[in-house]
Scaffold this motif. Structure first.
Motif, mmCIF file in Angstrom:
data_model
loop_
_atom_site.group_PDB
_atom_site.id
_atom_site.type_symbol
_atom_site.label_atom_id
_atom_site.label_comp_id
_atom_site.label_asym_id
_atom_site.label_seq_id
_atom_site.Cartn_x
_atom_site.Cartn_y
_atom_site.Cartn_z
ATOM 1 N N GLN A 88 -0.673 6.988 1.884
ATOM 2 C CA GLN A 88 -1.684 7.445 0.925
ATOM 3 C C GLN A 88 -2.731 8.327 1.609
ATOM 4 O O GLN A 88 -3.214 9.288 1.039
ATOM 5 N N SER A 89 -3.100 7.967 2.830
ATOM 6 C CA SER A 89 -4.169 8.688 3.530
ATOM 7 C C SER A 89 -3.634 9.760 4.483
ATOM 8 O O SER A 89 -4.394 10.302 5.275
ATOM 9 N N ASN A 91 -2.600 10.279 7.345
ATOM 10 C CA ASN A 91 -2.577 9.930 8.769
ATOM 11 C C ASN A 91 -2.152 11.086 9.672
ATOM 12 O O ASN A 91 -1.423 10.886 10.634
ATOM 13 N N GLN A 147 -1.246 16.494 2.223
ATOM 14 C CA GLN A 147 -0.190 15.615 1.739
ATOM 15 C C GLN A 147 1.181 16.273 1.898
ATOM 16 O O GLN A 147 2.150 15.630 2.292
#
Length: 179
Positions: A88-89, A91, A147
């Protein structure tokens, strides 16, 4: 008939008294796409994280390509190289360029030559629509662009299994269909 790629058998996960995953039985065949939908806090991320062994399960079993998930060590590292995950983040490593973020795994984990990794990474970045961002740092990109880089990075490892934890949350509607 081919052996299933992912099998979860009576998987349970507790966080103290909280029962996050309850009696999960799931079989995913090679090439099959499974979408897990549910409200926030229903265990979707935990489910993904247990398949990649980022979270340990309380009981039950998980097999990937016929092999039970290893507890730790080199076998676990090998498994993680075969199970890609888009978080989601995102990374992304903030100190590395977009191209370096995508090539890091194939070079350091899979032993790919720099030139080959660069070529494949550029193809993947083009595929997700951010090839012109290759020399920028993650902070210079929008959330949606970051993303897409995370998706390219996961694909660069040529995983057997791909896990997406809310893979379209930061994408514009046009890019959602492409993903």
């Amino acid at each position: 008939m081919a052996e299933p790629l992912v099998v979860m058998d009576n998987v349970q996960k507790h966080y103290g008294d909280f029962h996050a995953l309850k009696h999960i039985d799931l079989t995913v065949d090679q090439g099959e796409v499974v979408v897990v939908i549910g409200p926030s806090g229903s265990g979707k991320s935990t489910l993904c994280r247990t398949i990649n062994r980022l979270e340990t399960i309380t009981s039950g079993s998980i097999t990937i390509d016929g092999n039970e998930l290893p507890k730790e060590g080199k076998a676990l590292a090998k498994l993680r190289a075969d199970v890609g995950m888009v978080f989601q983040s995102f990374n992304l490593f903030s100190h590395l360029t977009i191209l370096q973020n995508v090539t890091l795994g194939p070079i350091s984990v899979k032993g790919m030559k720099q030139a080959d990794a660069d070529r494949e990474a550029r193809q993947l970045l083009d595929r997700v629509g951010v090839s012109e961002q290759a020399d920028k740092l993650p902070a210079q990109l929008s959330g949606g662009q970051q993303q897409r880089v995370a998706i390219a990075r996961a694909l660069a490892m040529r995983p057997k299994v791909m896990l997406f934890d809310e893979p379209t949350s930061a994408l514009d509607p046009e890019m959602i269909n492409e993903v």
